[in-house]
Design an enzyme around this catalytic site. Structure first.
Site, PDB file in Angstrom:
ATOM      1  N   GLU A  99       0.839  -1.204   0.000  1.00 33.06           N
ATOM      2  CA  GLU A  99       0.000   0.000   0.000  1.00 33.06           C
ATOM      3  C   GLU A  99       0.871   1.250   0.000  1.00 33.06           C
ATOM      4  OE1 GLU A  99      -2.628   1.419  -0.479  1.00 33.06           O
ATOM      5  OE2 GLU A  99      -4.394   0.429   0.306  1.00 33.06           O
ATOM      6  N   ASP A 100       0.370   2.310  -0.587  1.00 29.04           N
ATOM      7  CA  ASP A 100       1.083   3.595  -0.516  1.00 29.04           C
ATOM      8  C   ASP A 100       0.761   4.322   0.784  1.00 29.04           C
ATOM      9  OD1 ASP A 100      -1.473   3.620  -1.906  1.00 29.04           O
ATOM     10  OD2 ASP A 100      -1.229   5.776  -2.019  1.00 29.04           O
ATOM     11  N   ASP A 103      -4.605   5.569   5.762  1.00 33.31           N
ATOM     12  CA  ASP A 103      -5.134   6.852   6.250  1.00 33.31           C
ATOM     13  C   ASP A 103      -6.200   6.534   7.299  1.00 33.31           C
ATOM     14  OD1 ASP A 103      -6.804   9.296   6.266  1.00 33.31           O
ATOM     15  OD2 ASP A 103      -5.521   9.964   4.636  1.00 33.31           O
ATOM     16  N   PHE A 152      -2.451  16.416   3.772  1.00 32.32           N
ATOM     17  CA  PHE A 152      -2.915  15.713   2.580  1.00 32.32           C
ATOM     18  C   PHE A 152      -1.729  15.461   1.669  1.00 32.32           C
ATOM     19  CE2 PHE A 152      -4.881  14.671  -1.371  1.00 32.32           C
ATOM     20  CZ  PHE A 152      -5.888  13.814  -0.953  1.00 32.32           C
ATOM     21  N   ARG A 165       0.356  12.374  -9.134  1.00 33.08           N
ATOM     22  CA  ARG A 165       0.925  11.035  -8.910  1.00 33.08           C
ATOM     23  C   ARG A 165       2.367  10.962  -9.418  1.00 33.08           C
ATOM     24  NH1 ARG A 165      -3.290   7.464  -7.459  1.00 33.08           N
ATOM     25  NH2 ARG A 165      -5.273   7.854  -8.484  1.00 33.08           N
TER      26      ARG A 165
HETATM   27  C1  PRP Z   1      -5.880   5.621  -1.314  1.00 36.03           C
HETATM   28  C2  PRP Z   1      -4.626   4.849  -0.983  1.00 36.03           C
HETATM   29  C3  PRP Z   1      -5.130   3.736  -0.113  1.00 36.03           C
HETATM   30  C4  PRP Z   1      -6.358   4.329   0.551  1.00 36.03           C
HETATM   31  C5  PRP Z   1      -6.049   4.659   1.966  1.00 36.03           C
HETATM   32  O1  PRP Z   1      -6.492   5.012  -2.403  1.00 36.03           O
HETATM   33  O2  PRP Z   1      -3.989   4.378  -2.138  1.00 36.03           O
HETATM   34  O3  PRP Z   1      -5.479   2.606  -0.875  1.00 36.03           O
HETATM   35  O4  PRP Z   1      -6.692   5.519  -0.165  1.00 36.03           O
HETATM   36  O5  PRP Z   1      -7.113   5.348   2.562  1.00 36.03           O
HETATM   37  P1  PRP Z   1      -7.911   4.821   3.812  1.00 36.03           P
HETATM   38  O6  PRP Z   1      -6.902   4.285   4.794  1.00 36.03           O
HETATM   39  O7  PRP Z   1      -8.601   6.059   4.342  1.00 36.03           O
HETATM   40  O8  PRP Z   1      -8.890   3.804   3.373  1.00 36.03           O
HETATM   41  P2  PRP Z   1      -7.670   5.702  -3.244  1.00 36.03           P
HETATM   42  O9  PRP Z   1      -8.971   5.089  -2.849  1.00 36.03           O
HETATM   43  O10 PRP Z   1      -7.557   7.198  -3.144  1.00 36.03           O
HETATM   44  O11 PRP Z   1      -7.377   5.223  -4.709  1.00 36.03           O
HETATM   45  P3  PRP Z   1      -6.034   5.426  -5.572  1.00 36.03           P
HETATM   46  O12 PRP Z   1      -4.967   4.551  -4.956  1.00 36.03           O
HETATM   47  O13 PRP Z   1      -6.449   4.955  -6.924  1.00 36.03           O
HETATM   48  O14 PRP Z   1      -5.650   6.879  -5.556  1.00 36.03           O
END
Ligand code: PRP
Length: 177
Positions: A99-100, A103, A152, A165
């Protein structure tokens, strides 16, 4: 936050490279000879995944899943969806989720539950960043790059409204706390 918000660097590319290298060492120690399935969560993890696996010099498999929890903008919708699922079997595999960012923790928590039902031999989580101040659910991160403040983040794969990105550093948007 406006569309004119200017990204400021939180972790520069050298700091990211050092963290990725440390994570690769930890993962190598645990997964060498286990032929793990590394599962990247799209889209945000693509850059981290690409850098990480280049430092892993043992047999492994790469897979992606696309989940979405955010609408357009900052706040999570709180509802996680599988947008594109897995094409590799998970049963009996040593699965490492990449995961990146963690949050609220809702996405990761959903994914770990989803995968656990498929009966992997083991299931662990590697996250580049963790924002514990925003957790809505507890998540156990086995391999962590950075603990980050409640800003953010954008860059190094992470977007705001699909922008930024491509930034090579982990940045935050000016105007955010
Ligand atoms: C982002 C990120 C994680 C998730 C974390 O994905 O890559 O997967 O949010 O957030 P959380 O802990 O509040 O659930 P996003 O849904 O924005 O999609 P993306 O990776 O395509 O930008």
């Amino acid at each position: 936050m406006s569309s004119q918000s200017k990204p400021r660097i939180l972790f520069c590319r050298e700091e990211i490279a050092a963290a990725v290298s440390r994570l690769a060492s930890e993962i190598s120690k645990d997964y060498r000879d286990r032929h793990p399935l590394l599962l990247g969560v799209l889209k945000g993890s693509f850059m981290f995944m690409a850098d990480l696996i280049r430092l892993l010099d043992f047999p492994l498999e790469v897979e992606f899943i696309r989940l979405s929890s955010y609408g357009r903008g900052r706040e999570s919708s709180g509802k996680v969806r599988v947008v594109a699922g897995l094409s590799s079997p998970v049963k009996g595999r040593d699965v490492l989720v990449i995961e990146d960012i963690v949050d609220s923790g809702l996405t990761t928590s959903f994914l770990l539950d989803y995968l656990q039902k498929k009966k992997p031999a083991s299931l662990k989580l590697c996250a580049l960043t963790d924002k514990p101040s925003r957790w809505q659910t507890a998540v156990n991160i086995d391999y962590l790059g950075f603990t980050v403040p409640d800003k953010f983040l954008v860059g190094y794969g992470i977007d705001w409204d699909e922008r930024f990105r491509n930034l090579p550093d982990i940045c935050y948007l000016e105007g955010e706390d």
